[in-house]
Design a protein around this motif. Sequence first.
Motif, PDB file in Angstrom:
ATOM      1  N   VAL A   1     -40.542 -54.087 -51.692  1.00 18.98           N
ATOM      2  CA  VAL A   1     -40.436 -55.475 -52.160  1.00 18.98           C
ATOM      3  C   VAL A   1     -39.117 -55.628 -52.907  1.00 18.98           C
ATOM      4  O   VAL A   1     -38.579 -54.659 -53.448  1.00 18.98           O
ATOM      5  N   PRO A   2     -38.577 -56.848 -52.965  1.00 19.42           N
ATOM      6  CA  PRO A   2     -37.341 -57.062 -53.720  1.00 19.42           C
ATOM      7  C   PRO A   2     -37.558 -56.845 -55.211  1.00 19.42           C
ATOM      8  O   PRO A   2     -38.685 -56.890 -55.716  1.00 19.42           O
ATOM      9  N   ARG A   3     -36.483 -56.628 -55.922  1.00 22.28           N
ATOM     10  CA  ARG A   3     -36.576 -56.485 -57.375  1.00 22.28           C
ATOM     11  C   ARG A   3     -37.063 -57.781 -58.007  1.00 22.28           C
ATOM     12  O   ARG A   3     -36.743 -58.869 -57.540  1.00 22.28           O
ATOM     13  N   ASN A   4     -37.809 -57.645 -59.079  1.00 24.20           N
ATOM     14  CA  ASN A   4     -38.359 -58.782 -59.829  1.00 24.20           C
ATOM     15  C   ASN A   4     -39.292 -59.644 -58.970  1.00 24.20           C
ATOM     16  O   ASN A   4     -39.523 -60.812 -59.283  1.00 24.20           O
TER      17      ASN A   4
ATOM     18  N   VAL B   1     -29.754 -53.927 -37.081  1.00 30.62           N
ATOM     19  CA  VAL B   1     -30.580 -54.601 -38.083  1.00 30.62           C
ATOM     20  C   VAL B   1     -31.937 -53.911 -38.110  1.00 30.62           C
ATOM     21  O   VAL B   1     -32.676 -53.923 -37.129  1.00 30.62           O
ATOM     22  N   ARG B   2     -32.243 -53.318 -39.240  1.00 29.97           N
ATOM     23  CA  ARG B   2     -33.483 -52.553 -39.354  1.00 29.97           C
ATOM     24  C   ARG B   2     -34.404 -53.199 -40.365  1.00 29.97           C
ATOM     25  O   ARG B   2     -33.953 -53.765 -41.361  1.00 29.97           O
ATOM     26  N   LEU B   3     -35.670 -53.105 -40.100  1.00 26.21           N
ATOM     27  CA  LEU B   3     -36.662 -53.638 -41.034  1.00 26.21           C
ATOM     28  C   LEU B   3     -36.772 -52.720 -42.242  1.00 26.21           C
ATOM     29  O   LEU B   3     -36.575 -51.502 -42.131  1.00 26.21           O
ATOM     30  N   PRO B   4     -37.059 -53.290 -43.415  1.00 21.28           N
ATOM     31  CA  PRO B   4     -37.236 -52.427 -44.586  1.00 21.28           C
ATOM     32  C   PRO B   4     -38.460 -51.536 -44.427  1.00 21.28           C
ATOM     33  O   PRO B   4     -39.360 -51.823 -43.630  1.00 21.28           O
TER      34      PRO B   4
END
Length: 201
Positions: free
Chosen positions: A70-73, A62-65
């Motif tokens: 940021v997510p879309r929209n 599990v890796r951090l972004p």
Amino acid sequence: MGCESVMPRNIHRFVMALICAGMCVAACGRNQTTWEYMPDMMDQVTVKTYEPDALSPDGKKVRLPVAGTVPRNFEAYPFAVEAGELAGRELVNPLPRTLEILQRGKKSYGYYCVPCHGVGGEGNGPVVPKFPQPPTLLSDKVHEWPDGRIFHVITRGQNLMPHYASQMAPDERWAVVHYVRVLQRAGKPTAEDVQKVLGQP
């Protein structure tokens, strides 16, 4: 000629029937392994839980972004928790005060706000006294807050109150703000409101 063309057809049907019967018998046996039509679907090459990842420098799967993604929209909320007054000055309720919006606000208020603030907004929800009593929404202090300040508290939380940004969309929060205004007016009606209720001109 006719017999020769019929025979292969009958043999073909007989062989297919034998294969189907064999498959049924194999499937019925308790100790028999089932046939895997597409083994790659069952035994996928995937990362299993808690197994180390050889391709990761630290071995974690599990890796951090990446920083700054940021997510879309996604629309970032620009006000920090302590910037309630600034949010109150700069944020304006974009929703009209219609019956449909008020009903939507009432519904969301019933889901998220009633447990603490109570049906009438007096801070006497069913979780009290097991949890500390929240301030009443009918106070002069909250009554004088602009809509943006109330929206900010719902979005960021305040004191023991958690934020509801992840539970309610922005339009839903603004609808709740409109409904809070209804509760405030019902709790402290004006002389004109009383006259309307009594049917006096």
